[in-house]
Design an enzyme around this catalytic site. Structure first.
Site, PDB file in Angstrom:
ATOM      1  CE  LYS A  49      16.403  -8.938  -0.975  1.00  0.00           C
ATOM      2  NZ  LYS A  49      15.208  -9.819  -1.024  1.00  0.00           N
ATOM      3  CD  GLU A  55       6.273 -22.264  -4.673  1.00  0.00           C
ATOM      4  OE1 GLU A  55       6.879 -21.208  -4.912  1.00  0.00           O
ATOM      5  OE2 GLU A  55       6.846 -23.292  -4.223  1.00  0.00           O
ATOM      6  NE  ARG A 112       9.354 -24.366  -7.495  1.00  0.00           N
ATOM      7  CZ  ARG A 112      10.349 -24.044  -6.682  1.00  0.00           C
ATOM      8  NH1 ARG A 112      10.312 -22.913  -6.020  1.00  0.00           N
ATOM      9  NH2 ARG A 112      11.359 -24.858  -6.510  1.00  0.00           N
TER      10      ARG A 112
END
Length: 630
Positions: free
Chosen positions: A280, A366, A394
């Site tokens: 990344k 979640e 969610r």
């Protein structure tokens, strides 16, 4: 190469690896320069430059379908499909979306902004293809962080058991937004560091294929030996046990490795996961060196130093809320903090560092976060769950079934409530009031400033039952909260401006718009009361009964959906009590709000001082005309 000459990915087909390397460098330089001016998800995209180029070279978009999980890593995909000229408008008002957008291009076949959806969507597309007699490839691209989401695991279970033909690209950079956590992450780490598996497996398979056909028992024994080899080389091959062929790990920055893996996956009949290792932020030191996730997504920055421009002088709302909870937790070990993979975004890293035993990052989970918080509350703890409004969606069943129904002492900090701007319609925090308001037990609040937020935290940690405090993206006002704070009374609103002609009711950031509108109306002879409806639920019934008895016109203002919002609740209350006050609701009326500058978006939606003034005057005129007729 002149990147602005790219119209579609077909130009890649004849490119050599050396030419692809030059292209990758050109794209990196462009992204670093362009995002320094507009901001964006620079870290995620710098990590997938070679991967995106290879995918477009060896597959045939739009015939073959790419589904980018979350979607924030699709910038290179957009460049290769002819949209580079729009990058100066990236994530800006009416500009290029920071996520895949079907209206932008035929190459964008699935829209996303939330994690872990790509595999389920890919399964749907693959089944549709098979029913329709198609032969094209379905290629979901999912990160190792997104793979920790339960929905992704549900999809993998179905894909493997059904043997559905697709190529899953697992982009493994050890990060989602923040560093990944959990057993799934650890398992991928073992696979990431083991380069022997595919070589040994291939050698064993080649040996077995050369065995003479000397009877079923010997052949079965050989097959068992082959299956056992993977356990000798890697501690548990998760994907292959699910029925999904595993290829990897593959160097995601090496075109030769990528080509070989992608070609092999295309030749295989059945589901394949290509495990690609990427870095990344690759190619830009500040992003590449980031270990916390600060360079996941950010605003404009200085290229030479990586310094983010436009820094605020006061703490962010997220920082204020998390640090205030931290001070309570230092004095009370029953107070713990949870986050679903957002310790950086929700500014919980200080809490994590100072009280590691009272902090839990559960990953992109979640539903698990809410029910875990409920379990802790049922055992005498006082959990604080910091979660973005858009991600709270969610976990709705868990909020309802596990937390609210059992009336558990869970405090939810609803971060990024209201419009969030650049991330657009998948991230706007405008639905939580509508889906929380029907729940019988929970208290729902939104402060006008940090002093009121402190009072709400005080109240919530004393309250028996679930509570939620909404707070916006952005920064606090910089007020002195003081040591001694007047306690709030549950459900009690506040009159912040007196007035006898009409009332404007609002809360949170839009309260300032109401105050400004009241001042302007007063100059025109309209005496408008302003009410701070800081408790969205429960309503201040005593104040509403007084307003109803007065018959004065009412205007409600909220940076959220009208359906199920504060204005709708007030309208229902008035109707139930047979009051006839003229009422105008200002808010978001049945639409998804796209990306752009928040102030411009609010203006478009009519959530502005000017529109409050206009609607108030109109309501007063209609009331006067009605009184004259009567």
């Amino acid at each position: 190469m002149n990147l602005y000459s790219i119209e579609n990915p077909s130009f890649l087909k004849g490119k050599s690896d050396e030419e692809l390397k030059e292209l990758a460098q050109d794209i990196r330089e462009f992204l670093i320069q362009s995002c320094s001016e507009t901001g964006g998800h620079i870290g995620a995209n710098l990590g997938v430059v070679e991967l995106s180029i290879a995918l477009h070279k060896y597959f045939d978009s739009p015939s073959d379908k790419f589904l980018f999980d979350v979607g924030h890593q699709a910038y290179i995909h957009k460049i290769l499909t002819g949209r580079i000229s729009e990058f100066d408008t990236l994530r800006q008002y009416k500009g290029l979306c920071g996520f895949p957008k079907m209206r932008e291009s035929e190459h964008d076949v699935w829209e996303a902004g939330h994690s872990s959806t790509s595999l389920s969507a890919a399964m749907g597309m693959a089944k549709a293809r098979d029913i329709q007699g198609g032969a094209h490839h379905i290629v979901p691209v999912i990160g190792d962080g997104a793979l920790t989401g339960g929905m992704a695991l549900e999809a993998l279970n179905h894909i493997g058991s059904d043997r559905t033909n697709m190529t899953i690209i697992l982009n493994d950079n050890e990060m989602s937004i923040a560093p990944n956590v959990g057993a799934m992450h650890n398992m991928l780490g073992r696979m990431r560091t083991n380069t022997q598996y595919n070589r040994v497996k291939h050698d064993v398979e080649d040996f077995i294929n050369r065995l003479p056909q000397v009877g079923s028992k010997l052949r079965d024994m050989a097959d068992r030996i082959k299956d056992s080899m993977k356990y000798l080389v890697v501690n548990g091959i998760f994907f292959e046990e699910l029925g999904i062929k595993y290829i990897g790990p593959v160097d995601g920055h090496d075109f030769e490795d990528l080509a070989q893996a992608i070609k092999s996956s295309k030749d295989y009949d059945g589901p394949v996961v290509v495990h690609v290792i990427t870095k990344k932020g690759k190619g830009y030191h500040p992003a590449e060196a980031d270990k916390l996730g600060k360079w996941h997504g950010l605003g404009p920055y200085k290229i030479d130093t990586g310094e983010v421009l436009g820094s605020k002088t006061t703490p962010s709302w997220s920082e204020f809320m998390s640090n205030t909870i931290l001070e309570y937790a230092k004095e009370d070990r029953s107070i713990v903090a949870l986050t679903p993979a957002m310790p950086v975004g929700s500014k919980l890293t200080k809490f994590q560092n100072e009280l590691p035993d009272q902090f839990f990052d559960v990953g992109i989970a979640e539903q698990h976060a809410l029910t875990m918080a409920g379990g802790m509350a049922a055992s005498g703890m006082r959990p604080y769950l910091a979660i973005y409004s858009t991600f709270l969606q969610r976990g709705y069943d868990q909020l309802l079934h596990d937390v609210d129904r059992q009336n558990l002492n869970v405090l939810i900090g609803i971060d990024r409530s209201g419009l969030v701007g650049a991330d657009g319609e998948t991230h706007q925090g405008v639905f939580d009031i509508s889906f929380i308001s029907p729940l019988p037990n929970i208290v729902l609040m939104m402060p006008k400033d940090e002093v009121e937020a402190s009072q709400m935290i005080d109240l919530s940690l004393r309250h028996e039952g679930p509570a939620a405090i909404r707070y916006p993206r952005g920064n606090v006002k910089g007020l002195d909260i003081g040591e001694q704070r007047e306690p709030l009374k549950l459900g009690e609103w506040e009159e912040v401006v007196a007035g006898d002609d009409m009332a404007i009711i609002s809360f949170g950031p839009t309260l300032d718009l109401a105050i400004d509108a009241s001042a302007a109306l007063k100059k025109g002879g309209v005496d408008a009361r302003v009410i701070n409806a800081r408790f969205i639920k429960p309503l201040d019934e005593k104040m509403l009964l007084g307003l109803g008895a007065s018959s004065m016109p009412l205007v409600t203002v909220e940076e959220s959906m009208l359906a199920g919002g504060l204005g709708s609740m007030i309208a229902s209350f008035m109707a139930d009590h047979h009051f006839t006050n003229p009422l105008k609701r200002i808010g978001i009326d049945g639409e998804y709000v796209e990306h752009g500058d928040v102030n411009k978006l609010l203006e478009d939606l009519g959530i502005s001082t000017a529109n409050i003034i206009l609607q108030s005057k109109t309501l007063m005129e209609q009331t006067d005309e009605k009184e004259i007729k009567n």
